[in-house]
Design a protein around this motif. Structure first.
Motif, PDB file in Angstrom:
ATOM      1  N   SER A 111       0.806  -1.216   0.000  1.00  0.00           N
ATOM      2  CA  SER A 111       0.000   0.000   0.000  1.00  0.00           C
ATOM      3  C   SER A 111       0.839   1.267   0.000  1.00  0.00           C
ATOM      4  CB  SER A 111      -0.923   0.011   1.227  1.00  0.00           C
ATOM      5  OG  SER A 111      -0.162  -0.051   2.429  1.00  0.00           O
ATOM      6  N   SER A 112       2.151   1.139   0.051  1.00  0.00           N
ATOM      7  CA  SER A 112       3.009   2.317   0.058  1.00  0.00           C
ATOM      8  C   SER A 112       4.398   1.932  -0.421  1.00  0.00           C
ATOM      9  CB  SER A 112       3.093   2.923   1.473  1.00  0.00           C
ATOM     10  OG  SER A 112       3.665   1.988   2.376  1.00  0.00           O
ATOM     11  N   ASN A 113       5.206   2.939  -0.735  1.00  0.00           N
ATOM     12  CA  ASN A 113       6.587   2.710  -1.148  1.00  0.00           C
ATOM     13  C   ASN A 113       7.492   2.631   0.076  1.00  0.00           C
ATOM     14  OD1 ASN A 113       6.015   2.857  -3.972  1.00  0.00           O
ATOM     15  ND2 ASN A 113       5.920   5.092  -3.807  1.00  0.00           N
ATOM     16  N   LEU A 114       8.670   2.044  -0.125  1.00  0.00           N
ATOM     17  CA  LEU A 114       9.650   1.967   0.954  1.00  0.00           C
ATOM     18  C   LEU A 114      10.021   3.366   1.419  1.00  0.00           C
ATOM     19  CD1 LEU A 114      12.059  -0.825  -0.352  1.00  0.00           C
ATOM     20  CD2 LEU A 114      10.358  -1.025   1.469  1.00  0.00           C
ATOM     21  N   ARG A 115      10.193   3.509   2.725  1.00  0.00           N
ATOM     22  CA  ARG A 115      10.526   4.820   3.292  1.00  0.00           C
ATOM     23  C   ARG A 115      12.032   5.045   3.414  1.00  0.00           C
ATOM     24  NH1 ARG A 115       6.787   8.689   3.702  1.00  0.00           N
ATOM     25  NH2 ARG A 115       7.918   9.518   5.477  1.00  0.00           N
ATOM     26  N   HIS A 116      12.795   3.975   3.691  1.00  0.00           N
ATOM     27  CA  HIS A 116      14.230   4.116   3.921  1.00  0.00           C
ATOM     28  C   HIS A 116      14.974   2.959   3.273  1.00  0.00           C
ATOM     29  CE1 HIS A 116      13.273   7.258   6.829  1.00  0.00           C
ATOM     30  NE2 HIS A 116      12.467   6.415   7.421  1.00  0.00           N
TER      31      HIS A 116
END
Length: 466
Positions: A111-116
């Protein structure tokens, strides 16, 4: 528009009128409307048209050699013959880059892209975070024949819960991953030798706020002071191997250095609720980068558009400072004097420090508007500090994520956007891309572009086999 041709008359373009063609025997000497001169002029005009057509046809008959049809080979040839092809590496990289595999991060959510994202030196281990509260480690290998990257099936994916991770970077000096969180009362963490850590699942001790050392110009600070109830870390920049410090950390209260053995030390004066205007100038540091070929000089900036050129050997009050039109999200040192700065309101510019107007940070009115050497148009970032961004010094390519989910490549030499069929086609359906890192694998001549799309690490590079 040429005047119409009237039989028996000659049009003089200088006098702008028609003259009747007169017999050469009765016409004045060298008269332009004499019959002989009119015939000679028509003959010369026909010859000029025939010659122009012949040259045009000859140019079409001349075919370029096959080597000139290949971009890379033709640029090499032009450079050898003396032409200045400064953007050869950048244009070639952007044009020929293709997807070279992907590695699962270990997160199941889509549901989202990688943050780090942080990669080890040999690019065999990746530390990722999807939601900022969990860390996972992944091993990957490179096929020696195709140079494609894939997940290592012989390894295990390790995970650790950690709240509010704000930045992770790999330190060549420690051979480990530095992790900083929003609350510095319990971080930064250090994972020594990520490959070893994955097998042993052993996390090194954290640094408590009680272990913070004060600089020589800092007043004593109590552990439970109201001003120190919350100390947020935004960014961590690993130091070079020749530096005495391990890393520099940008926080909401100023600049902090991480020293061995795992101690924190204030570099700039602490800014609190009742701080003076001098201390508030160093608040909200979102970007740090060491100057090229210097291990003590660095650049840092943040909100609202405050840019500082710092030196660890000097007191902060003597640092040079200036202000930019918008808040700063990323800083990359391009050369000894040029700095690449990306920020809010679509700001992406290159500044030449030799021509910027500086003033000491201790001045009552220290900030002067700095004019960029080059503005790079097309960059889209209105209000994000965590968009993916990286720069490769060898090729001069800037990889920047846009706030609409797209990614673009730019050249630092002329500021143009580099056309790339593969990269230009990227459009994330889960919002902006936060993880972009350019790094070469051992044996590579060109860097690879690692990107956190969805819950995967996608790898892009030039296919050397073609």
């Amino acid at each position: 528009m040429a005047p119409p041709e009237i039989p028996g008359f000659y049009y003089d373009p200088y006098k702008r009128r028609y003259f009747k063609v007169e017999n050469s025997k009765t016409a004045p000497t060298n008269a332009a409307w004499s019959s002989d001169n009119v015939k000679k002029r028509k003959f010369k005009d026909r010859e000029a048209v025939t010659k122009s057509r012949r040259l045009e046809l000859d140019a079409k008959r001349i075919a370029p050699p096959p080597i000139m049809r290949d971009l890379r080979a033709s640029r090499f040839l032009k450079r050898e013959t003396g032409e200045d092809i400064r953007d050869f590496a950048a244009v070639s990289f952007a044009r020929d880059i293709v997807e070279m595999g992907h590695v699962p991060s270990g997160f199941s959510s889509t549901s989202s892209n990688l943050r780090h994202l942080a990669l080890s030196t040999n690019c065999s281990v990746a530390v990722t975070s999807l939601d900022g509260d969990n860390l996972k480690t992944t091993h990957f290998v490179t096929n020696p024949n195709t140079q494609r990257v894939s997940w290592d099936p012989t390894s295990r994916t390790r995970s650790r819960s950690q709240s509010s991770v704000s930045c992770i970077k790999y330190s060549k000096k420690l051979h480990g991953v530095l992790i900083v969180c929003d609350d510095l009362s319990s971080l930064p963490y250090v994972m020594y030798d990520p490959g070893l850590w994955f097998r042993e699942a052993h996390f090194e001790r954290s640094v408590s706020l009680a272990g913070i050392q004060l600089g020589p110009d800092q007043p004593p600070v109590q552990r439970h002071s109201r001003d120190m109830e919350y100390f947020a870390g935004y960014f961590i920049c690993p130091s070079t191997e020749n530096n005495d410090t391990v890393a520099l950390i940008g926080t909401d209260r100023g600049l902090v250095s991480l020293t061995e053995p795992m101690g924190l030390r204030y570099i700039t004066p602490i800014s609190g609720r009742n701080s003076s205007s001098y201390t508030t100038r160093f608040r909200d540091i979102f970007a740090i980068d060491y100057q090229v070929n210097h291990h003590s000089t660095f650049f840092m900036g943040g909100r609202p558009g405050q840019f500082h050129k710092g030196d660890l050997r000097e007191a902060p009050m003597s640092w040079d400072s200036m202000t930019l039109p918008n808040s700063i999200a990323h800083i990359k040192s391009v050369s000894d004097y040029q700095v690449l700065v990306a920020g809010l309101n679509n700001m992406l510019s290159i500044f030449d420090l030799r021509y910027c107007r500086y003033s000491p940070a201790s001045d009552d009115n220290p900030y002067h508007k700095a004019l960029p050497l080059l503005n790079i148009p097309g960059y889209k970032n209105m209000a994000h500090f965590t968009l993916g961004f990286d720069f490769d010094k060898d090729t001069g390519v800037v990889a920047a994520a846009h706030d609409d989910g797209k990614v673009a490549l730019y050249s630092v030499r002329d500021g143009r956007r580099l056309p790339s069929p593969v990269i230009d086609a990227i459009h994330s359906g889960y919002g902006p891309i936060h993880c972009i890192q350019m790094q070469a694998l051992p044996g590579d001549n060109m860097p690879r572009l690692f990107m956190g799309e969805d819950n995967q690490i996608k790898v892009y590079s030039v296919d050397a086999s073609k």
